[in-house]
Scaffold this motif. Structure first.
Motif, PDB file in Angstrom:
ATOM      1  N   THR A 176      -8.208 -39.926  22.879  1.00  0.00           N
ATOM      2  CA  THR A 176      -6.961 -40.074  22.139  1.00  0.00           C
ATOM      3  C   THR A 176      -6.026 -41.003  22.900  1.00  0.00           C
ATOM      4  O   THR A 176      -5.916 -40.932  24.130  1.00  0.00           O
ATOM      5  N   VAL A 177      -5.370 -41.891  22.166  1.00  0.00           N
ATOM      6  CA  VAL A 177      -4.455 -42.854  22.787  1.00  0.00           C
ATOM      7  C   VAL A 177      -3.179 -42.914  21.954  1.00  0.00           C
ATOM      8  O   VAL A 177      -3.210 -42.718  20.730  1.00  0.00           O
ATOM      9  N   PRO A 178      -2.042 -43.174  22.589  1.00  0.00           N
ATOM     10  CA  PRO A 178      -0.793 -43.292  21.831  1.00  0.00           C
ATOM     11  C   PRO A 178      -0.777 -44.573  21.018  1.00  0.00           C
ATOM     12  O   PRO A 178      -1.275 -45.625  21.445  1.00  0.00           O
ATOM     13  N   SER A 179      -0.208 -44.500  19.806  1.00  0.00           N
ATOM     14  CA  SER A 179      -0.070 -45.673  18.948  1.00  0.00           C
ATOM     15  C   SER A 179       1.268 -45.554  18.235  1.00  0.00           C
ATOM     16  O   SER A 179       1.371 -44.940  17.166  1.00  0.00           O
ATOM     17  N   ILE A 200      -3.712 -41.462  18.178  1.00  0.00           N
ATOM     18  CA  ILE A 200      -4.923 -41.694  17.406  1.00  0.00           C
ATOM     19  C   ILE A 200      -6.152 -41.492  18.283  1.00  0.00           C
ATOM     20  O   ILE A 200      -6.068 -41.524  19.516  1.00  0.00           O
ATOM     21  N   PHE A 201      -7.295 -41.266  17.633  1.00  0.00           N
ATOM     22  CA  PHE A 201      -8.553 -41.138  18.362  1.00  0.00           C
ATOM     23  C   PHE A 201      -9.247 -42.495  18.368  1.00  0.00           C
ATOM     24  O   PHE A 201      -9.434 -43.107  17.320  1.00  0.00           O
ATOM     25  N   GLN A 202      -9.610 -42.945  19.545  1.00  0.00           N
ATOM     26  CA  GLN A 202     -10.262 -44.237  19.692  1.00  0.00           C
ATOM     27  C   GLN A 202     -11.703 -44.036  20.145  1.00  0.00           C
ATOM     28  O   GLN A 202     -11.958 -43.596  21.267  1.00  0.00           O
ATOM     29  N   PRO A 203     -12.693 -44.316  19.294  1.00  0.00           N
ATOM     30  CA  PRO A 203     -14.098 -44.142  19.686  1.00  0.00           C
ATOM     31  C   PRO A 203     -14.478 -45.085  20.824  1.00  0.00           C
ATOM     32  O   PRO A 203     -13.875 -46.155  20.987  1.00  0.00           O
ATOM     33  N   ASP A 204     -15.462 -44.695  21.590  1.00  0.00           N
ATOM     34  CA  ASP A 204     -16.022 -45.567  22.626  1.00  0.00           C
ATOM     35  C   ASP A 204     -17.174 -46.330  21.983  1.00  0.00           C
ATOM     36  O   ASP A 204     -18.262 -45.796  21.787  1.00  0.00           O
TER      37      ASP A 204
END
Length: 377
Positions: A269-272, A277-281
């Motif tokens: 999860t990263v701030p936006s 939001i969840f950011q896939p690898d």
């Protein structure tokens, strides 16, 4: 589904089990699997042409034999096109309506092309059957969403085809993500009897391993293929090396992994702005689709193994391959150096895989693949 468990007593284990393990290891060491490069399997190239009426051509088409000859059918944006096979020129086309008594609705993305017409899911609410003259023959309401499902998703994920056979339709309900609220849900495949208009479920459990990858949109949705000839549902989970085989109310697992070990990486999860939001690898390995070539009688399981870098380091592409299994799920080998992640389509002459544009964007190319090198005499 009926769940079965195997248990062994200490008395039965003993030397017999040791002997079995020894023989299994010996067989594994002596087993020789074929590894082929994608380019070496291409026998020739099929070229289809777009025109002013054709916005795009699907990577996966439907092969049909008719009284008028052999055709490859495509259906996009309410536009049905039949290409003569193997010539590749357009033989016919038909435009369908979005609204009205013969309207197919707002969602023509998930559809099945069959000898009895086109089945199209309309906005996750209905499924329509239309003939090849543009008329809707019949419509059915999709089953209401169970309370513990929260919401149903019949249309978004492309690697779960609609199966039609013997007056029945099987449609997949695929979660956007897997989480604690859904891990216990089981009614993922729905079956409609077209005669009685009654729904029932083909149920299965998500494996415990998926608990490690909650909320990841790349590593949660399953893919499947339903083999109507063998009456088997084959389920592929993105982070599980084995395939789940559902047959006669029994569940079994078959190894369908590539030779290299895969590394599955959960996103974060990263701030936006004001949100998180969840950011896939995207460098994570994952299994993406499973299909069957009924003519060459092989299953193909696609897997992304990681990312590769181009000379232009600002762009990266996936490294992917296909694991090849026979119709009894014996692993035969794998195909390396795939040009993309699309699923192809089968014909009596070979399996066609999307190659992209030719010299101009109006020309779309498919490579015909021969899998005979995987079949042992």
């Amino acid at each position: 589904m009926i769940k079965t468990k195997k248990s062994f007593s200490i008395l039965n284990f003993g030397l017999g089990a040791i002997l079995i393990i020894f023989l299994a290891c010996s067989d594994k060491k002596s087993q020789v699997l074929t590894t082929e490069s994608f380019e070496n399997l291409i026998q020739d190239t099929l070229i289809l042409s777009k025109d002013l009426n054709t916005a795009a051509i699907s990577p996966s088409l439907a092969y049909f034999e008719t009284d008028s000859g052999r055709f490859l059918l495509d259906f996009r944006k309410l536009h049905l096109v039949g290409y003569r096979y193997p010539e590749g020129d357009k033989g016919f086309e038909k435009f369908y309506q979005r609204e009205g008594p013969d309207g197919l609705g707002d969602t023509d993305y998930k559809r099945a092309l069959t000898k009895d017409g086109i089945f199209v899911i309309d906005a996750d609410r209905k499924i329509h059957q239309a003939n090849f003259e543009g008329k809707v023959i019949q419509s059915w309401n999709l089953p209401s969403t169970p309370t513990d499902r929260l919401y149903s998703n019949y249309t978004v994920f492309p690697n779960n085809p609609i199966t039609y056979y013997e007056n029945e339709i099987i449609i997949s309900d695929v979660p956007y993500v897997m989480n604690e609220k859904l891990i216990g849900y089981e009614d993922w495949l729905v079956r409609l009897n077209l005669n009685s208009e009654e729904w029932e479920y083909i149920s299965f459990e998500y494996p415990e391993k998926l608990r490690e990858f909650y909320e990841d949109p790349n590593l949660g949705p399953y893919s499947h293929y339903y083999n109507s000839k063998s009456n088997q549902a084959i389920i592929s989970f993105p982070v599980v090396d084995s395939l789940m085989i559902l047959e006669n109310n029994q569940t079994r697992w078959i190894d369908a992994s590539p030779q290299e070990s895969l590394i599955f990486k959960k996103g974060k999860t990263v701030p936006s702005g004001e949100y998180t939001i969840f950011q896939p690898d995207h460098s994570s390995a994952r299994y993406t689709w499973i299909t069957f070539d009924p003519f060459q009688k092989v299953y193909l399981r696609h897997v992304i193994t990681g990312l590769k870098e181009n000379e232009d380091t600002s762009t990266q592409f996936h490294i992917s391959k296909m694991v090849v299994l026979d119709e009894d799920f014996n692993k035969l080998g794998e195909i390396e150096n795939l040009p993309n992640n699309y699923q192809g389509f089968a014909t009596p002459d070979g399996y066609y895989y999307y190659l992209g544009f030719g010299e101009v964007e109006e020309k779309v190319m498919f490579g015909r693949l021969d899998f005979s090198s995987f079949v042992k005499p």
